[in-house]
Design an enzyme around this catalytic site. Sequence first.
Site, PDB file in Angstrom:
ATOM      1  N   ARG A  40      -5.559   4.950  -0.509  1.00  0.00           N
ATOM      2  CA  ARG A  40      -5.723   3.491  -0.413  1.00  0.00           C
ATOM      3  C   ARG A  40      -7.200   3.174  -0.237  1.00  0.00           C
ATOM      4  O   ARG A  40      -7.694   2.944   0.860  1.00  0.00           O
ATOM      5  CB  ARG A  40      -4.922   2.959   0.788  1.00  0.00           C
ATOM      6  N   SER A 111       6.029  -3.007  -0.387  1.00  0.00           N
ATOM      7  CA  SER A 111       5.940  -3.686   0.931  1.00  0.00           C
ATOM      8  C   SER A 111       6.824  -4.920   0.883  1.00  0.00           C
ATOM      9  O   SER A 111       6.705  -5.710  -0.058  1.00  0.00           O
ATOM     10  CB  SER A 111       4.505  -4.167   1.186  1.00  0.00           C
ATOM     11  N   LYS A 140      -6.121  -3.558   7.850  1.00  0.00           N
ATOM     12  CA  LYS A 140      -5.863  -4.431   6.700  1.00  0.00           C
ATOM     13  C   LYS A 140      -6.301  -5.826   7.102  1.00  0.00           C
ATOM     14  O   LYS A 140      -5.689  -6.476   7.921  1.00  0.00           O
ATOM     15  CB  LYS A 140      -4.364  -4.413   6.380  1.00  0.00           C
TER      16      LYS A 140
HETATM   17  N1  FQP Z   1      -0.219  -0.011   1.608  1.00  0.00           N
HETATM   18  C1  FQP Z   1       1.006  -0.081   2.214  1.00  0.00           C
HETATM   19  N2  FQP Z   1       1.743   1.051   2.361  1.00  0.00           N
HETATM   20  C2  FQP Z   1       2.952   0.959   2.965  1.00  0.00           C
HETATM   21  C3  FQP Z   1       3.790   2.203   3.112  1.00  0.00           C
HETATM   22  F1  FQP Z   1       5.094   1.907   2.937  1.00  0.00           F
HETATM   23  F2  FQP Z   1       3.429   3.120   2.214  1.00  0.00           F
HETATM   24  F3  FQP Z   1       3.620   2.700   4.328  1.00  0.00           F
HETATM   25  N3  FQP Z   1       3.473  -0.198   3.434  1.00  0.00           N
HETATM   26  C4  FQP Z   1       2.754  -1.339   3.298  1.00  0.00           C
HETATM   27  C5  FQP Z   1       1.507  -1.309   2.700  1.00  0.00           C
HETATM   28  C6  FQP Z   1       0.727  -2.595   2.512  1.00  0.00           C
HETATM   29  O1  FQP Z   1       0.704  -2.826   1.126  1.00  0.00           O
HETATM   30  P1  FQP Z   1       0.124  -4.211   0.588  1.00  0.00           P
HETATM   31  O2  FQP Z   1       0.883  -5.313   1.218  1.00  0.00           O
HETATM   32  O3  FQP Z   1       0.073  -4.152  -0.896  1.00  0.00           O
HETATM   33  O4  FQP Z   1      -1.342  -4.246   1.161  1.00  0.00           O
HETATM   34  P2  FQP Z   1      -2.506  -3.212   0.809  1.00  0.00           P
HETATM   35  O5  FQP Z   1      -2.543  -3.067  -0.688  1.00  0.00           O
HETATM   36  O6  FQP Z   1      -3.736  -3.877   1.383  1.00  0.00           O
HETATM   37  O7  FQP Z   1      -2.176  -1.910   1.473  1.00  0.00           O
END
Ligand code: FQP
Length: 209
Positions: A40, A111, A140
């Site tokens: 990420r 998510s 985040k």
């Molecule tokens: N990256 C993530 N991974 C998980 C996981 F389930 F893998 F733990 N859950 C939630 C997020 C959050 O995802 P998102 O809402 O797109 O925000 P960002 O792209 O900033 O991460």
Amino acid sequence: MKREQLEVYFIMGSQNVKSNEPLAVLEKALQAGVTIFQFREKGADARTGQAYEDFARACQKLCQKYTIPFIVNDDIELALKLDADGLHIGQDDLSVKEARKRIGEKILGVSVHTMSELEVAIQFDTDYVGIGPIYGTKSKDDAKPATGTRFLNQVATNYPSLPIVGIGGITPENTHEVIRAGGDGVAVISAICESEDIQATVQLFKINK
Ligand SMILES: Nc1nc(C(F)(F)F)ncc1COP(=O)(O)OP(=O)(O)O
Ligand SMILES: [Mg+2]
């Protein structure tokens, strides 16, 4: 994907590892027994272009060395180019329908924050859902307010066969609440990236379930 693979879900980008070398942190986490990894790389300091791709490939190579699934966050082009094990998307990324169409049988994580978002995820065969932020998070900057485990517990109760991982401010001290509420595992960024002893921290997530 087996739901046990969500047990300790390590998520990292170079932005999360200020002091030392991100690849060293990832290797320590893999040696310590994290069960799945998400690449990420985002935010102001994120690597871009060839450096971004090279860093992703280096993370993927480490995951292959420890036979741990390598999941890419947001970036479906990168996930396809690297033949990653899967993709994780949120509600502001491409649609679940589009993602599933393009990645085929790869692992797809979504998510979700509401029952309607959940129903769309299930409709397109999502392999797991990420629910949070359970507690306050600093990983985040556009995170929604912390929800506690109520929604996670509601989803686990109504969809007992759907793999669920909790995310957001999870530490060895509160991880048991997420598991007791119905989470198959916990997603962790800071608690591991900022740990003085990654081996011990990862073990605590496993013991404190
Ligand atoms: N990256 C993530 N991974 C998980 C996981 F389930 F893998 F733990 N859950 C939630 C997020 C959050 O995802 P998102 O809402 O797109 O925000 P960002 O792209 O900033 O991460
Ligand atoms: Mg996203």
